[in-house]
Design a protein around this motif. Structure first.
Motif, PDB file in Angstrom:
ATOM      1  N   LEU A  24       3.751  10.805   7.352  1.00  0.00           N
ATOM      2  CA  LEU A  24       2.789   9.707   7.388  1.00  0.00           C
ATOM      3  C   LEU A  24       3.496   8.395   7.737  1.00  0.00           C
ATOM      4  O   LEU A  24       3.005   7.600   8.536  1.00  0.00           O
ATOM      5  CB  LEU A  24       2.090   9.601   6.026  1.00  0.00           C
ATOM      6  CG  LEU A  24       0.669   9.029   6.025  1.00  0.00           C
ATOM      7  CD1 LEU A  24      -0.244   9.873   6.888  1.00  0.00           C
ATOM      8  CD2 LEU A  24       0.143   8.937   4.600  1.00  0.00           C
ATOM      9  N   ARG A  25       4.667   8.176   7.136  1.00  0.00           N
ATOM     10  CA  ARG A  25       5.417   6.951   7.446  1.00  0.00           C
ATOM     11  C   ARG A  25       5.921   6.980   8.888  1.00  0.00           C
ATOM     12  O   ARG A  25       5.974   5.949   9.560  1.00  0.00           O
ATOM     13  CB  ARG A  25       6.579   6.780   6.475  1.00  0.00           C
ATOM     14  CG  ARG A  25       6.140   6.442   5.048  1.00  0.00           C
ATOM     15  CD  ARG A  25       7.301   5.938   4.211  1.00  0.00           C
ATOM     16  NE  ARG A  25       8.376   6.907   4.114  1.00  0.00           N
ATOM     17  CZ  ARG A  25       8.437   7.887   3.219  1.00  0.00           C
ATOM     18  NH1 ARG A  25       7.461   8.013   2.321  1.00  0.00           N
ATOM     19  NH2 ARG A  25       9.460   8.731   3.188  1.00  0.00           N
ATOM     20  N   ARG A  29      -5.379  11.189   7.239  1.00  0.00           N
ATOM     21  CA  ARG A  29      -4.728  10.758   5.987  1.00  0.00           C
ATOM     22  C   ARG A  29      -4.338   9.284   6.058  1.00  0.00           C
ATOM     23  O   ARG A  29      -4.499   8.532   5.092  1.00  0.00           O
ATOM     24  CB  ARG A  29      -3.494  11.614   5.729  1.00  0.00           C
ATOM     25  CG  ARG A  29      -3.778  13.032   5.246  1.00  0.00           C
ATOM     26  CD  ARG A  29      -2.471  13.815   5.107  1.00  0.00           C
ATOM     27  NE  ARG A  29      -1.528  13.112   4.245  1.00  0.00           N
ATOM     28  CZ  ARG A  29      -0.219  13.386   4.197  1.00  0.00           C
ATOM     29  NH1 ARG A  29       0.284  14.327   4.997  1.00  0.00           N
ATOM     30  NH2 ARG A  29       0.571  12.726   3.388  1.00  0.00           N
ATOM     31  N   LEU A  30      -3.815   8.866   7.208  1.00  0.00           N
ATOM     32  CA  LEU A  30      -3.389   7.473   7.339  1.00  0.00           C
ATOM     33  C   LEU A  30      -4.598   6.535   7.282  1.00  0.00           C
ATOM     34  O   LEU A  30      -4.518   5.441   6.697  1.00  0.00           O
ATOM     35  CB  LEU A  30      -2.624   7.293   8.649  1.00  0.00           C
ATOM     36  CG  LEU A  30      -1.888   5.959   8.828  1.00  0.00           C
ATOM     37  CD1 LEU A  30      -0.898   5.727   7.688  1.00  0.00           C
ATOM     38  CD2 LEU A  30      -1.160   5.911  10.164  1.00  0.00           C
ATOM     39  N   ARG A  31      -5.709   6.954   7.867  1.00  0.00           N
ATOM     40  CA  ARG A  31      -6.917   6.124   7.788  1.00  0.00           C
ATOM     41  C   ARG A  31      -7.407   5.981   6.351  1.00  0.00           C
ATOM     42  O   ARG A  31      -7.849   4.905   5.936  1.00  0.00           O
ATOM     43  CB  ARG A  31      -8.014   6.729   8.662  1.00  0.00           C
ATOM     44  CG  ARG A  31      -7.847   6.439  10.152  1.00  0.00           C
ATOM     45  CD  ARG A  31      -8.844   7.198  10.989  1.00  0.00           C
ATOM     46  NE  ARG A  31      -8.886   6.690  12.358  1.00  0.00           N
ATOM     47  CZ  ARG A  31      -9.390   7.357  13.379  1.00  0.00           C
ATOM     48  NH1 ARG A  31      -9.917   8.572  13.189  1.00  0.00           N
ATOM     49  NH2 ARG A  31      -9.385   6.841  14.596  1.00  0.00           N
ATOM     50  N   ARG A  32      -7.346   7.074   5.594  1.00  0.00           N
ATOM     51  CA  ARG A  32      -7.771   6.992   4.185  1.00  0.00           C
ATOM     52  C   ARG A  32      -6.843   6.086   3.384  1.00  0.00           C
ATOM     53  O   ARG A  32      -7.273   5.429   2.426  1.00  0.00           O
ATOM     54  CB  ARG A  32      -7.805   8.395   3.577  1.00  0.00           C
ATOM     55  CG  ARG A  32      -8.949   9.260   4.090  1.00  0.00           C
ATOM     56  CD  ARG A  32      -9.131  10.519   3.249  1.00  0.00           C
ATOM     57  NE  ARG A  32      -7.990  11.415   3.359  1.00  0.00           N
ATOM     58  CZ  ARG A  32      -7.831  12.335   4.315  1.00  0.00           C
ATOM     59  NH1 ARG A  32      -8.754  12.462   5.273  1.00  0.00           N
ATOM     60  NH2 ARG A  32      -6.767  13.112   4.350  1.00  0.00           N
ATOM     61  N   THR A  33      -5.589   6.028   3.787  1.00  0.00           N
ATOM     62  CA  THR A  33      -4.618   5.191   3.078  1.00  0.00           C
ATOM     63  C   THR A  33      -4.789   3.722   3.422  1.00  0.00           C
ATOM     64  O   THR A  33      -4.791   2.851   2.536  1.00  0.00           O
ATOM     65  CB  THR A  33      -3.178   5.639   3.411  1.00  0.00           C
ATOM     66  OG1 THR A  33      -3.008   6.998   3.023  1.00  0.00           O
ATOM     67  CG2 THR A  33      -2.160   4.772   2.695  1.00  0.00           C
ATOM     68  N   LEU A  34      -4.919   3.422   4.709  1.00  0.00           N
ATOM     69  CA  LEU A  34      -4.947   2.029   5.170  1.00  0.00           C
ATOM     70  C   LEU A  34      -6.346   1.466   5.318  1.00  0.00           C
ATOM     71  O   LEU A  34      -6.538   0.243   5.275  1.00  0.00           O
ATOM     72  CB  LEU A  34      -4.225   1.910   6.522  1.00  0.00           C
ATOM     73  CG  LEU A  34      -2.779   2.392   6.592  1.00  0.00           C
ATOM     74  CD1 LEU A  34      -2.253   2.256   8.024  1.00  0.00           C
ATOM     75  CD2 LEU A  34      -1.901   1.615   5.627  1.00  0.00           C
ATOM     76  N   VAL A  55       0.872  -1.175   0.000  1.00  0.00           N
ATOM     77  CA  VAL A  55       0.000   0.000   0.000  1.00  0.00           C
ATOM     78  C   VAL A  55       0.911   1.226   0.000  1.00  0.00           C
ATOM     79  O   VAL A  55       1.827   1.322   0.820  1.00  0.00           O
ATOM     80  CB  VAL A  55      -0.905   0.019   1.249  1.00  0.00           C
ATOM     81  CG1 VAL A  55      -1.753   1.284   1.279  1.00  0.00           C
ATOM     82  CG2 VAL A  55      -1.792  -1.214   1.278  1.00  0.00           C
ATOM     83  N   ALA A  56       0.670   2.148  -0.909  1.00  0.00           N
ATOM     84  CA  ALA A  56       1.517   3.330  -1.003  1.00  0.00           C
ATOM     85  C   ALA A  56       1.259   4.248   0.194  1.00  0.00           C
ATOM     86  O   ALA A  56       0.149   4.766   0.364  1.00  0.00           O
ATOM     87  CB  ALA A  56       1.242   4.076  -2.309  1.00  0.00           C
ATOM     88  N   VAL A  57       2.275   4.409   1.037  1.00  0.00           N
ATOM     89  CA  VAL A  57       2.189   5.308   2.188  1.00  0.00           C
ATOM     90  C   VAL A  57       3.115   6.477   1.890  1.00  0.00           C
ATOM     91  O   VAL A  57       4.319   6.415   2.123  1.00  0.00           O
ATOM     92  CB  VAL A  57       2.593   4.596   3.494  1.00  0.00           C
ATOM     93  CG1 VAL A  57       2.435   5.537   4.684  1.00  0.00           C
ATOM     94  CG2 VAL A  57       1.766   3.332   3.694  1.00  0.00           C
ATOM     95  N   GLY A  58       2.542   7.547   1.321  1.00  0.00           N
ATOM     96  CA  GLY A  58       3.357   8.665   0.854  1.00  0.00           C
ATOM     97  C   GLY A  58       3.581   9.705   1.932  1.00  0.00           C
ATOM     98  O   GLY A  58       2.708   9.967   2.766  1.00  0.00           O
TER      99      GLY A  58
END
Length: 588
Positions: free
Chosen positions: A26-27, A69-74, A19-22
């Motif tokens: 965020l990382r 943002r992290l919730r939208r990513t993961l 999963v792209a974590v940009g």
């Protein structure tokens, strides 16, 4: 979801796709949460570690925005709100750092319990989880990362201790030397390097290495070597004590020296009978399979290793046979059936392999003796006569092209020679009563990577999987963990980088063509391996396999019968698969 923080922070879906974590922030946030997987992390601690003391004006709002943002990513369900903070909703074992800690603990305990083979497997799996510096995306990572790097070094020490105990000192030496160069004042590492040199038969180099360590400690610390180094030095200076441990007052061997002494015949000792030859390359992985085969051979007289071409059946059978050789008082004998084209020649090939040579008769009375010999000239009878009073293990390698003849011979031997046990390799069962089948699974990715690293370093000195872990993992994954295919890919590292090899695997039959010149022709290229299997099929079986090629990711029985059954006459019920087609279906 699974997470990696032993290196660049990554999130992986259940199927392994990333999963792209940009974004660095965020990382960093994901790293802090994964470091405390399943536990609530206070908002204040999160902001402190993510921004490393350089807090934004509205720290609380900035953290909320970052969590969003992290919730939208993961996925919203992955990040849970907790009282005063947030937590990553994941089991600790789904984060590589925590899995590493568990595997290392299990491996260290296995080593302490006297099971170096189990320890080696666990510690290899633990060390394979690293793909870069720990917590690489944490802004102020130094204190916490240092602790995990020290734990990694502990795991490496334990792994090399297990390797030396298993008699693999020579394989450990290159990495031990590199570790000692990086950590010259680490005395436990230096002890392991000296033990490995000694057990590899390089005692003079071990003495020279001790002298270097002694001078280094004196120059840098003004100290002498510790007790363990001094004890090892004394052993190196008195090799005669190790050669005669039963003499009065002689010190007993321990650890790797004891293992080595048990494995290597002493001067003047009679070598055990048999015709197994020394292998020229290291044996990677399959420790669990060897243990399982050992158990099978203890309870059954015929064990057959099944697997596709290139799965490593031959090498595994030899390693397993050597592991149980002490129970076969009259030896372990390898009969290679691959060169045998005529099924009628199978018995003669085994007869030759076990050393039952014919005697040529001359002089008076020779004619009468020849007449007696002719009456028992059948090779099966001579083989039975040779084996009847012996306790031996016979390896029948590559039975698939003469499987019926091999099965008849094995049944005859087992029925008439009570001390004979047979370990066979084949691509299909022999079908003899009492046969125990042991199917070989593909190498798991960590073990396949170890094999690629080992063979790659031989092809291109200095090669390390860690330099391009993603490409190396892709090679092993796309080659389905097939040992021969991985070795053929490693041979290409002489000219290509791992990424170049991975990018060319769509045309793997043209790429993987650089096998050993001394191997059987069907093991020198990937296409030859497949052609050998194809040539063993009859027309009906080939037709079934050709039809099965329409399925991309497997199929169930109903789909196979629909696609592979012969066409039915108009108005009639679809016929069942014929015998040959059913066999091909079962093989597929």
């Amino acid at each position: 979801m699974r997470y990696r923080i032993l290196g660049t922070t990554q999130a992986l879906r259940p199927d392994g796709t990333p999963v792209a974590v940009g974004g660095a922030r965020l990382r960093a946030l994901l790293t802090v949460l994964a470091l405390r997987a399943g536990r609530s992390v206070p908002a204040g601690l999160l902001t402190e570690e993510v921004w490393a003391g350089d807090l934004p004006a509205d720290a609380s709002g900035a953290l909320q925005a970052l969590v969003g943002r992290l919730r939208r990513t993961l996925g919203a369900e992955e990040i849970r709100s907790a009282e005063g903070g947030y937590r990553l909703a994941v089991a600790p074992d789904d984060v590589d750092l925590h899995r590493f800690e568990r595997l290392t603990g299990d491996g260290t305990r296995a080593l302490a319990d006297g099971d170096p083979a189990k320890a080696a497997v666990l510690l290899d799996d633990a060390l394979a989880l690293w793909h870069g510096p720990a917590l690489a995306d944490l802004p102020d990572r130094a204190p916490e990362a240092a602790r995990w790097e020290a734990r990694r070094l502990d795991a490496a020490r334990a792994r090399h201790t297990a390797a030396i105990a298993l008699g693999h000192a020579g394989q450990s030496l290159p990495e031990l030397t590199a570790l000692c160069d990086a950590h010259p004042l680490d005395e436990p590492l230096q002890v392991l390097r000296l033990r490995a040199l000694r057990d590899a038969g390089r005692a003079a180099e071990a003495l020279a290495a001790y002298d270097e360590v002694r001078r280094l400690l004196a120059d840098r610390l003004g100290a002498d070597p510790g007790p363990e180094l001094r004890t090892l030095h004394a052993e190196l200076l008195a090799p005669q004590a190790r050669e005669a441990p039963d003499s009065p007052g002689a010190p007993a061997e321990t650890g790797a020296a004891a293992v080595r002494s048990a494995q290597v015949p002493r001067a003047g000792a009679t070598a055990p009978p048999g015709n197994l030859r020394a292998r020229l390359t290291s044996f990677v992985g399959r420790e669990d399979d060897i243990a399982a085969i050992r158990g099978d051979l203890a309870s059954a007289r015929l064990v057959t290793l099944l697997g596709p071409g290139g799965a490593g059946k031959t090498r595994l059978s030899q390693e397993a046979a050597e592991a149980v050789g002490d129970t076969a008082h009259d030896g372990v004998w390898l009969a290679e059936l691959a060169p045998v084209a005529d099924p009628d020649a199978v018995a003669q090939a085994v007869l030759t392999a076990v050393g039952a040579r014919e005697t040529v008769l001359y002089g008076a009375g020779a004619e009468e003796l020849r007449a007696v010999a002719e009456r028992r000239g059948d090779p099966v009878e001579r083989l039975v006569e040779h084996c009847a009073r012996r306790r031996m293990l016979i390896l029948l390698d590559n039975c698939e092209h003469v499987v019926e003849a091999a099965a008849r011979l094995v049944e005859e031997l087992l029925a008439r020679c009570p001390g004979v046990t047979v370990l066979a390799t084949s691509r299909e069962p022999l079908g003899v009563p009492g046969e125990v089948l042991r199917a070989l699974d593909p190498l798991p990715e960590p073990v396949a990577l170890r094999l690629l690293a080992d063979r790659g370093a031989a092809a291109r000195p200095g090669f390390r999987v860690e330099d391009d872990p993603e490409a190396c993992a892709e090679i092993c994954r796309r080659l389905d963990g097939l040992p021969l295919a991985v070795e053929l890919a490693a041979a290409r590292l002489r000219m290509l980088t791992p990424r170049q090899i991975a990018d060319r695997l769509d045309d793997r039959f043209r790429l993987l063509t650089s096998g050993s010149r001394t191997a059987l022709p069907r093991q020198q290229t990937l296409r030859a391996v497949v052609d050998w299997s194809w040539d063993l099929l009859d027309e009906d079986e080939r037709d079934v396999l050709a039809r099965l090629s329409v399925f991309a990711r497997g199929c169930d029985l109903a789909a196979v019968e629909t696609v592979c059954a012969p066409p039915a006459p108009p108005g009639a019920a679809p016929p069942a698969l014929g015998p040959s087609a059913a066999t091909a279906r079962d093989r597929a």
